[in-house]
Scaffold this active site. Structure first.
Site, short mmCIF file in Angstrom:
data_model
loop_
_atom_site.label_atom_id
_atom_site.label_comp_id
_atom_site.label_asym_id
_atom_site.label_seq_id
_atom_site.Cartn_x
_atom_site.Cartn_y
_atom_site.Cartn_z
CD GLU A 39 -1.67 -2.40 1.64
OE1 GLU A 39 -0.48 -2.58 1.94
OE2 GLU A 39 -2.55 -3.28 1.76
CG PHE A 96 -9.53 -9.69 11.89
CD1 PHE A 96 -8.25 -10.07 12.29
CD2 PHE A 96 -9.85 -9.76 10.55
CE1 PHE A 96 -7.32 -10.52 11.36
CE2 PHE A 96 -8.92 -10.20 9.61
CZ PHE A 96 -7.65 -10.58 10.02
CD GLN A 97 -7.19 -7.44 8.22
OE1 GLN A 97 -8.11 -7.21 7.45
NE2 GLN A 97 -6.04 -7.96 7.83
CG MET A 127 22.60 11.98 3.03
SD MET A 127 23.77 13.15 2.30
CE MET A 127 22.74 13.95 1.08
CE LYS A 139 -16.93 -6.69 4.45
NZ LYS A 139 -16.32 -7.98 4.78
C1 LIG Z 1 12.59 5.53 5.38
C2 LIG Z 1 13.87 6.19 5.71
N1 LIG Z 1 14.75 5.59 6.56
C3 LIG Z 1 15.93 6.20 6.84
C4 LIG Z 1 16.25 7.40 6.27
C5 LIG Z 1 17.60 8.06 6.60
N2 LIG Z 1 18.42 8.14 5.38
C6 LIG Z 1 18.50 9.25 4.62
S1 LIG Z 1 19.43 9.05 3.25
C7 LIG Z 1 19.75 7.46 3.66
C8 LIG Z 1 20.63 6.61 2.76
C9 LIG Z 1 19.95 6.26 1.52
O1 LIG Z 1 20.73 5.27 0.89
P1 LIG Z 1 20.65 5.05 -0.68
O2 LIG Z 1 19.25 4.87 -1.08
O3 LIG Z 1 21.58 3.98 -1.06
O4 LIG Z 1 21.09 6.46 -1.25
P2 LIG Z 1 22.56 7.12 -1.31
O5 LIG Z 1 22.61 8.14 -0.21
O6 LIG Z 1 23.55 6.04 -1.13
O7 LIG Z 1 22.63 7.76 -2.65
C10 LIG Z 1 19.15 7.10 4.86
C11 LIG Z 1 19.27 5.80 5.51
C12 LIG Z 1 15.30 7.98 5.42
N3 LIG Z 1 15.50 9.19 4.86
N4 LIG Z 1 14.14 7.36 5.13
#
Ligand SMILES: Cc1ncc(C[n+]2csc(CCOP(=O)(O)OP(=O)(O)O)c2C)c(N)n1
Ligand SMILES: [Mg+2]
Lengths: 621, 172
Positions: free
Chosen positions: A89, A151-152, A517, A201
């Site tokens: 979803e 439920f749910q 990042m 529902k």
């Molecule tokens: C759902 C979620 N979890 C954690 C983060 C924290 N976060 C920001 S950027 C990042 C790394 C993303 O990794 P990737 O998709 O490989 O991108 P890259 O920075 O390597 O280009 C994380 C863990 C986030 N923004 N969103």
């Protein structure tokens, strides 16, 4: 109610829609096709589908379950609504966002109660942060069971209250047309946002009388679209007194579809324009007045234009901390004109000297006219010195990068070539992380709705489903998801949806084998201690999963590029495949970093163009 | 910080109170007191919210409240142009020896005796918050056992009504 004068209840299940001959009904204008349906007996579930049809909905994204099951039955029979069955979803939610962003229409997602509804939460929060018009329809347990931990059962109205523009719980079939019309009206007008409609529902199952249009009144909702004339005059006065003005264009320009109006305003004033992460493309990058993206990873010239300005004209922007840095030191010498459709944004973070509440497509022409009138009286100052300074900074500190030295590809170069070979008519959708920043920096954005990303919430996993929604909304455009190896693993199950429904998106995986990042922050602020950021997907790793095999397993085309000289050919090959999704696994260096950068907690003047290097702000004598 | 009294006209539909209360919590605004009840117009409720906020923060509070779709109108009731009343029930220790002193103190503040038992009385008082504070100070030596206070109520002086024109149709 909304029926023709001599209407008698019809007994046929599907009443015929007619063009509406009558003058607008009392109350608010009902969105949609403007047809009339005479009172017709049908189940609540049929009334939901019929309302969506009358609202002009063409595509919806969702996944059924017990509490929404009644509605999936008439949905199957709808001749005008295309339902895309997602695999999760959250994907439905982001797809609705992507669809809304490229079409300007309200995006729609559907889920069942409980876990179906909670799976939508991330996308709803994302749409709320980035003001994306979206209606989320969820099934709810029988009204008699509400509050019993049935439920749910999940109190999704309660859960999403802080992250929706508004929400409704519907327990009676007769309320369905009115509530859905209100939901679409709220989502799509004023400052757009997500609206949740939770329908029990029993409301779906019981017979009810459907007619269209419903009478709809929202006494507490009156968005102001026309800017106050006195404030517009004040703004023009400040403009003609400013020697260092800068136009700070935000996502609101995108949402108001006011790019043309922005262009006229910018050209009349001659002021430099910066476009924020949500506004990339609302003003063409190639225009000489564009000085870049501001903020934490913005261009030196854009950051300087704000910091050194004496007048900031904020348009549909919200002085987000990623743009301002330390708020107290942001644009310290500037007066602020702040135009926004949401009065609560004005003076929320930075006090405005001239507040203008209104829709930018109406405010900007007024502002341009008023400015031009004063200019004709010879009141407009010469911006020559200001431009000399900004041009010097723009030439001295262009967006750039240093090629990788570890044998893997240079991610910035990959993204730059992708943009150059594909061009501005495509749609680019990013995930969250380094690749997102590089995509905002190294692709040329020339038109609105060319760039989609999760800015305010920063949701990893946004790219693939949002690209899918964008492709459904704009089937004739090339849609690139530029995704990270981390993000991609959060929502790539929607590739199955894309293959089966013939939604041929393209995915450029900027595979640095890490949560890049986060790793960059560890490099800079945690002495290079890489705690839990290695993903083992890329260079010198065991490569789990193998993204090319995965693409293959899904029935997509999977390509891998490890050498600079194969890059262009792979991109070209991907551009030529249009019958299925393509995934290119670009094996890039994990040591590449996003520059410039304003480290957290320091004024924007401390922007670094590379590690430890700040620009020369003044010309040396 | 300063106390401000906001009168908020809202649609009487499920969830409105939750939305208002949730907004205060989420935006870290402080509520001193909150009173809700029906009005002279069917379908409309009125909330009297006393907030601890000043200047920009107060403006944010009202703007954010105004964004709630079920909020129809907000006015700030300034002390000089409005009547503001607190309402309180106070249980005070009072036996045969002290009962008369307690009821005399109550009389002095026009508080009513609403229950008497052998060793306590319950007083009901309405008035400005200053008056209620003063009453409580006077009763303190006798032994205040319980205090139940309602949220402050406030209404503008003069003939105007807040619900007037509140439902004028939208022109935009
Ligand atoms: C759902 C979620 N979890 C954690 C983060 C924290 N976060 C920001 S950027 C990042 C790394 C993303 O990794 P990737 O998709 O490989 O991108 P890259 O920075 O390597 O280009 C994380 C863990 C986030 N923004 N969103
Ligand atoms: Mg990565």
């Amino acid at each position: 109610m909304g029926q023709a004068p001599n209407a008698t209840p019809s007994t046929v299940a599907r009443a015929v829609s007619k063009p509406n001959p009558a003058a607008p009904q009392a109350g608010l204008p009902v969105p949609g096709l403007g047809r009339v349906v005479e009172p017709t007996e049908m189940k609540g579930s049929a009334a939901i589908i019929r309302s969506l049809e009358e609202l002009g909905v063409k595509d919806v994204f969702g996944l059924p379950g017990g509490a929404i099951l009644p509605t999936y039955d008439p949905l199957m029979a709808s001749e005008t609504i295309n339902h895309v069955l997602v695999r999760h979803e959250q994907g439905a939610g982001h797809a609705a966002q992507g669809y809304a962003m490229v079409t300007g229409e309200v995006g729609v997602c559907i889920a069942t109660s409980g876990p179906g509804a909670t799976n939508l939460v991330t996308a709803i929060a994302d749409a709320h942060m980035d003001s994306v018009p979206m209606v989320a329809i969820t099934g709810q347990v029988n009204s008699a069971f509400i509050g019993t931990d049935a439920f749910q059962e999940a109190d999704i109205v309660g859960i999403t209250m802080p992250i929706t523009k508004h929400s409704f719980l519907v327990t009676k079939g007769e309320d369905i047309p009115r509530v859905l019309a209100q939901a679409f009206y709220l989502a799509g007008t004023g400052r757009p946002g997500p609206v949740l409609v939770d329908i029990t529902k029993d409301a779906q199952e019981k017979p009810t009388e459907f007619s269209w249009p419903p009478v709809m009144d929202l006494p507490g909702y009156r968005p102001v679209t026309k800017g106050h004339a006195k404030q517009v005059r004040e703004a023009a006065k400040l403009l003609t007194a400013s020697l260092r003005p800068v136009i700070y264009a935000g996502g609101g320009v995108q949402k108001a579809h006011a790019s043309r109006e922005l262009m006229a305003f910018a050209e009349a004033t001659g002021a430099p324009v910066v476009t924020t992460l949500t506004a990339r493309g609302v003003f063409p990058d190639s225009h000489e007045q564009h000085v870049g993206m501001p903020g934490m990873h913005g261009a030196v010239s854009a950051v300087a234009a704000l910091q050194q300005s004496d007048l900031v004209i904020a348009l549909g922007a919200r002085f987000d901390d990623r743009v301002t840095g330390v708020l107290a030191s942001f644009a310290p010498d500037a007066k602020i004109i702040h135009a926004d459709i949401d009065p609560a944004e004005i003076s929320k973070n930075r006090t405005a000297d001239v507040p203008i509440v209104g829709s930018l497509d109406e405010v900007l022409p007024d502002l341009t006219a008023e400015f031009s009138r004063r200019k004709a009286e010879g009141l407009a100052p010469d911006l020559g010195a200001w431009w000399e300074n900004l041009n010097r900074l723009r030439e001295t500190y262009p967006m750039g990068y240093t090629p990788s030295t570890d044998g893997a590809l240079t991610p910035q170069h990959v993204i730059q070539r992708l943009g150059e070979l594909t061009g501005p008519e495509a749609v680019y959708v990013a995930g969250v992380g380094q690749h997102q920043m590089w995509a905002s920096q190294f692709i040329k954005y020339e038109r609105p709705h060319q760039w989609l990303n999760s800015a305010g919430l920063g949701t990893m996993g946004y790219a693939v489903p949002a690209a899918m929604g964008a492709k459904v909304g704009n089937p004739d455009r090339v849609v690139w998801a530029i995704d990270g190896d981390g993000c991609f693993q959060m929502t790539n199950q929607e590739l199955a949806t894309c293959v089966i429904n013939k939604i041929p998106i393209k995915v450029a995986l900027i595979n640095n084998s890490s949560l890049g990042m986060v790793r960059q922050w560890q490099t800079l602020f945690y002495d290079g201690r890489y705690s839990n950021t290695e993903l083992n997907t890329g260079a010198d790793s065991i490569r789990v999963p193998d993204f090319v095999k995965m693409a293959d397993a899904y029935g997509c085309v999977g390509l891998r590029v490890e050498r600079e000289e194969d890059m262009d050919a792979a991109i070209q090959q991907a551009l030529e495949i249009n019958d299925r999704p393509v995934i290119i696994d670009f094996i890039v260096s994990k040591d590449a970093m996003v520059w410039p950068m304003v480290p957290a907690g320091v004024p924007n003047d401390a922007i670094q163009i590379a590690r430890g290097m700040t620009p020369e702000w003044n010309e040396e004598d | 910080m300063a106390r401000h009294t906001l009168s908020v006209l809202v649609e009487d539909v499920p969830g409105t109170l939750t939305r208002v209360a949730g907004l205060f919590a989420r935006r870290a605004f402080n509520i001193d007191s909150l009173a809700v009840g029906p009005t002279e117009v069917p379908g409309l409720s009125r909330m009297t919210v006393v907030v601890d906020a000043e200047g920009d923060l107060l403006e944010q509070v009202t703007k954010q409240l105004n964004k709630l779709v079920n909020v129809i109108k907000i006015v700030e009731l300034a002390p000089e142009s409005s009547v503001q009343r607190d309402h309180v029930l106070i249980k005070v220790k009072a036996d045969a020896a002290t009962r008369l002193q307690v009821t005399q103190a109550a009389d002095f503040f026009r508080a009513r005796v609403v229950d008497v038992s052998p060793d306590a009385v319950v007083l009901e008082a309405t008035g400005s918050s200053d008056k209620i504070e003063a009453l409580l100070a006077v009763l303190e030596p006798f032994g205040v056992r319980e205090i139940v206070k309602a949220g402050a109520l406030a209404i503008g002086r003069g003939h105007k009504s807040m619900s007037e024109r509140a439902l004028r149709p939208v022109s935009a």
